[in-house]
Scaffold this motif. Structure first.
Motif, PDB file in Angstrom:
ATOM      1  N   TRP A 156       0.940 -18.620  -2.949  1.00 20.80           N
ATOM      2  CA  TRP A 156       1.039 -17.671  -4.057  1.00 20.80           C
ATOM      3  C   TRP A 156       0.414 -16.331  -3.659  1.00 20.80           C
ATOM      4  N   LEU A 157      -0.761 -16.357  -3.041  1.00 23.65           N
ATOM      5  CA  LEU A 157      -1.421 -15.131  -2.589  1.00 23.65           C
ATOM      6  C   LEU A 157      -0.544 -14.396  -1.585  1.00 23.65           C
ATOM      7  N   GLU A 158       0.021 -15.142  -0.640  1.00 21.37           N
ATOM      8  CA  GLU A 158       0.882 -14.512   0.370  1.00 21.37           C
ATOM      9  C   GLU A 158       2.064 -13.820  -0.294  1.00 21.37           C
ATOM     10  N   ARG A 159       2.655 -14.440  -1.270  1.00 20.00           N
ATOM     11  CA  ARG A 159       3.793 -13.820  -1.972  1.00 20.00           C
ATOM     12  C   ARG A 159       3.365 -12.581  -2.738  1.00 20.00           C
ATOM     13  N   ASP A 160       2.187 -12.648  -3.369  1.00 22.65           N
ATOM     14  CA  ASP A 160       1.692 -11.496  -4.125  1.00 22.65           C
ATOM     15  C   ASP A 160       1.333 -10.324  -3.223  1.00 22.65           C
ATOM     16  N   MET A 161       0.910 -10.616  -1.999  1.00 22.90           N
ATOM     17  CA  MET A 161       0.450  -9.571  -1.096  1.00 22.90           C
ATOM     18  C   MET A 161       1.528  -9.118  -0.115  1.00 22.90           C
ATOM     19  N   ALA A 162       2.736  -9.632  -0.228  1.00 20.09           N
ATOM     20  CA  ALA A 162       3.813  -9.245   0.693  1.00 20.09           C
ATOM     21  C   ALA A 162       4.009  -7.735   0.635  1.00 20.09           C
ATOM     22  N   GLY A 163       4.199  -7.139   1.782  1.00 15.84           N
ATOM     23  CA  GLY A 163       4.392  -5.693   1.861  1.00 15.84           C
ATOM     24  C   GLY A 163       3.526  -5.112   2.952  1.00 15.84           C
ATOM     25  N   PRO A 164       3.283  -3.801   2.913  1.00 15.56           N
ATOM     26  CA  PRO A 164       2.556  -3.136   3.999  1.00 15.56           C
ATOM     27  C   PRO A 164       1.136  -3.678   4.199  1.00 15.56           C
ATOM     28  N   ILE A 165       0.421  -3.950   3.127  1.00 15.18           N
ATOM     29  CA  ILE A 165      -0.942  -4.465   3.277  1.00 15.18           C
ATOM     30  C   ILE A 165      -0.876  -5.821   3.957  1.00 15.18           C
ATOM     31  N   HIS A 166       0.067  -6.640   3.533  1.00 11.04           N
ATOM     32  CA  HIS A 166       0.232  -7.978   4.110  1.00 11.04           C
ATOM     33  C   HIS A 166       0.506  -7.886   5.602  1.00 11.04           C
ATOM     34  N   ALA A 167       1.414  -7.028   5.999  1.00  9.79           N
ATOM     35  CA  ALA A 167       1.784  -6.925   7.412  1.00  9.79           C
ATOM     36  C   ALA A 167       0.582  -6.498   8.254  1.00  9.79           C
ATOM     37  N   ARG A 168      -0.184  -5.543   7.767  1.00  8.90           N
ATOM     38  CA  ARG A 168      -1.357  -5.088   8.524  1.00  8.90           C
ATOM     39  C   ARG A 168      -2.406  -6.192   8.609  1.00  8.90           C
TER      40      ARG A 168
END
Length: 180
Positions: A156-168
């Protein structure tokens, strides 16, 4: 020293693993073999002292060796569109982010589940040491239920944080810092 700092020192996968090792650990085979065999092998090794005497130490060493090399046995997954990969990526994010970077709805439950798993594993350890089947089974079930629920929260956290912050955060090799 914070709880996260202590956890990083205790578990090398948290502090010493590079992005490549984490990517390999995100392979569903790595995730599921660790879930299905890691704790059962440790438990069986503890109980084996009844059956094989002092050789139980070798069984324990083999179980610890399996747990230690498991994240390094697979290649990086071709796809991370599966529960196991997402749980690993979410866990890495959660461990690397400061409390303020974690969305409020993800701050408490993972900590409670980690505490529940630790309590379950303490009961499991008592059961193994005392050779009592019911505490062993109860501790195993409680610890595993909390661990699986924790991993589901990491998805759930991974899905919520998907995007530029997640990639970095996923690719950063700095073990102490948060997302860059």
């Amino acid at each position: 020293m914070t709880a996260r700092s202590r956890l990083r020192r205790l578990f090398p996968m948290i502090s010493g693993a590079d992005a490549e090792t984490w990517a390999r650990h995100a392979h569903p085979v790595s995730v599921w073999t660790r879930i299905l065999f890691g704790l059962p092998l440790l438990t069986l090794a503890g109980w084996s002292r009844v059956w094989i005497g002092p050789w139980w130490i070798a069984a324990l060493a083999a179980a610890v060796f399996f747990i230690r090399i498991n994240p390094r046995m697979t290649s990086a997954p071709r796809s991370t569109e599966n529960w196991g990969s997402k749980s690993t990526m979410g866990e890495r994010l959660w461990l690397r982010m400061s409390r303020d970077q974690v969305p409020p709805w993800h701050r408490s439950v993972p900590r409670i589940l980690v505490a529940g798993a630790a309590l379950g594993h303490a009961v499991l350890l008592y059961g193994v040491i005392a050779l009592e089947p019911w505490p062993t089974a109860f501790g195993y079930a409680t610890g595993m239920l909390c661990k699986l629920w924790y991993l589901d929260r990491m998805v759930w956290l991974e899905r919520d944080m998907a995007g530029p912050i997640h990639a970095r955060a996923w690719t950063s090799a700095h073990p102490e810092g948060g997302p860059r």
